[in-house]
Design an enzyme around this catalytic site. Structure first.
Site, mmCIF file in Angstrom:
data_model
loop_
_atom_site.group_PDB
_atom_site.id
_atom_site.type_symbol
_atom_site.label_atom_id
_atom_site.label_comp_id
_atom_site.label_asym_id
_atom_site.label_seq_id
_atom_site.Cartn_x
_atom_site.Cartn_y
_atom_site.Cartn_z
ATOM 1 N N ARG A 1 0.854 -1.172 0.000
ATOM 2 C CA ARG A 1 0.000 0.000 0.000
ATOM 3 C C ARG A 1 0.900 1.236 0.000
ATOM 4 O O ARG A 1 2.098 1.145 0.151
ATOM 5 C CB ARG A 1 -0.952 -0.001 1.200
ATOM 6 C CG ARG A 1 -0.348 -0.593 2.455
ATOM 7 C CD ARG A 1 -0.662 0.171 3.700
ATOM 8 N NE ARG A 1 -0.338 1.572 3.583
ATOM 9 C CZ ARG A 1 0.877 2.080 3.724
ATOM 10 N NH1 ARG A 1 1.926 1.287 3.938
ATOM 11 N NH2 ARG A 1 1.084 3.368 3.619
ATOM 12 N N ALA B 1 0.718 5.043 -2.345
ATOM 13 C CA ALA B 1 0.599 5.309 -3.779
ATOM 14 C C ALA B 1 1.865 4.985 -4.572
ATOM 15 O O ALA B 1 1.801 4.294 -5.596
ATOM 16 C CB ALA B 1 0.167 6.760 -4.001
ATOM 17 N N ASP C 1 -2.321 10.676 -2.335
ATOM 18 C CA ASP C 1 -2.549 9.629 -3.326
ATOM 19 C C ASP C 1 -2.893 10.200 -4.686
ATOM 20 O O ASP C 1 -2.699 9.545 -5.709
ATOM 21 C CB ASP C 1 -3.670 8.702 -2.847
ATOM 22 C CG ASP C 1 -3.214 7.861 -1.671
ATOM 23 O OD1 ASP C 1 -2.814 6.703 -1.893
ATOM 24 O OD2 ASP C 1 -3.240 8.362 -0.531
ATOM 25 N N LYS D 1 -5.233 9.877 2.799
ATOM 26 C CA LYS D 1 -5.851 8.959 3.748
ATOM 27 C C LYS D 1 -7.002 9.626 4.488
ATOM 28 O O LYS D 1 -6.897 10.774 4.894
ATOM 29 C CB LYS D 1 -4.791 8.479 4.738
ATOM 30 C CG LYS D 1 -5.231 7.391 5.686
ATOM 31 C CD LYS D 1 -5.705 6.160 4.954
ATOM 32 C CE LYS D 1 -4.650 5.618 4.028
ATOM 33 N NZ LYS D 1 -5.151 4.505 3.179
#
Length: 358
Positions: free
Chosen positions: A54, A56, A246, A257
């Site tokens: 996980r 980006a 992201d 997030k």
């Protein structure tokens, strides 16, 4: 400073060797460190979807290596192997929708495939491209760390408290980290007294991953519930909130997030500066603003269970995993191409025309 940053590197999440992609399973850190080997694009797509990997940049790098594995399998099968790879590109693109780095990496691999010269070895060319994407991210991390440290020094050089959210370190990237890379660099330079880390519900990336990374390097870290962030800003002398991204749209809105947006609102109220650190591959100039971003929602089960035990029953659960922070709440966006303070459309467009600083 670069040498000191490199000397501090201790953690990595991605390893390409022996014709396979090895991923450190981030679902079970820090209690267990387990590497999983992947030899197919489908396997890596599932790893991205299930959050084995996980962050980006790390997702984009993993997808690039997945294309290499897909090409090997399709080439060995014969026929129109390049056309057959469209299925693999689609599978990987569908793994997670919000992080633009995924699509950036896939597009770069597709373009490399289309630029193959006659009689060139396609598999070698694709592997070289994936390795270049990986190394480029590592170099970008180092540049962003140095730029972010300079920004902190410019506004306030004394030792200070910093608050962060999510995980943006070596586990989320191909190298040193984005936001956490800046924090690491600032600590090395003697400018960080303590780091406050939001636990980051519901996946607890802050408590499981960020706090673990910082503690393993001897950086003073205090873990707190997400809902304590405003109180900490008010009472603990926090001068910066430093987070990752992201996706960043053309006007400077930032998808990050879930919980980042409320941090930015609280930071503005308390006079705390707000820094976003992300590579330029996270900037999506095709989207005008944050309202155009497809925000991922995950199964509500992630909220209704904790540690494998049910904590909510008979209710619906809403589980968005990203939110959008408007550009007017952001003091600075730090990329490997430079810093944009008080971001807007014109400034982002100007940034994207620059070459990398390293």
């Amino acid at each position: 400073m670069r040498d000191r940053l490199l000397a501090a590197e201790k953690v990595k999440a991605i390893d390409w060797r022996d014709d396979a992609l090895y991923l450190l399973d981030q679902r079970i850190l820090p209690s267990e460190e387990n590497w999983i080997a992947y030899t197919s694009a489908a396997g890596i797509a599932e790893a991205i979807r299930e959050m084995v990997v996980r962050g980006a940049p790390a997702i984009g790098i993993s997808a690039a290596y997945a294309v290499v594995l897909a090409a090997r399998a399709r080439f060995a099968a014969g026929g129109d192997w390049q056309a057959a790879m469209e299925e693999d590109f689609a599978l990987l693109a569908d793994s997670r929708p919000t992080a633009v780095n995924l699509f950036w990496a896939l597009n770069r691999m597709r373009e490399r495939l289309e630029r193959l010269r006659e009689h060139a070895d396609p598999l070698a060319a694709l592997e070289a491209e994936a390795l270049a994407i990986h190394e480029s991210d590592r170099e970008a991390n180092l540049t962003m760390a140095q730029l972010g440290v300079d920004l902190i020094r410019r506004h306030q050089g004394n030792a200070q408290a910093i608050l962060t959210h999510g995980n943006t370190g070596a586990l989320a990237t191909g190298g040193f980290g984005t936001a956490l890379g800046v924090i690491r660099g600032a600590f090395i330079e003697g400018m960080v007294e303590r780091v406050y880390v939001n636990e980051t519900r519901p996946w607890l990336q802050g408590s499981r991953l960020t706090a673990w990374e910082l503690a393993s390097e001897g950086i003073p870290v205090t873990l707190n519930a997400d809902s304590a962030a405003a109180h900490i800003m008010k009472t603990k002398g926090v001068t910066w909130v430093v987070v990752g991204a992201d996706r960043i749209t053309a006007n400077g809105d930032v998808a990050s997030k879930i919980g980042t947006y409320q941090l930015a609102v609280n930071a503005m109220h308390h006079g705390v500066r707000f820094m976003v650190v992300a590579p330029s591959s996270s900037i999506d100039m095709a989207l005008a603003g944050g309202e155009d971003i497809l925000l991922e929602e995950r199964d509500g089960k992630e909220l209704l269970e904790f540690g494998g035990k049910q904590v909510g029953a008979g209710v619906e659960a809403y589980n968005p995993v990203f939110d959008v922070t408007p550009a007017d709440l952001i003091d600075a966006i730090v990329t490997e191409k430079g810093i944009v303070e008080r971001p807007d459309t014109a400034k982002l467009a100007q940034l994207m025309c620059r070459k990398r600083l390293h």
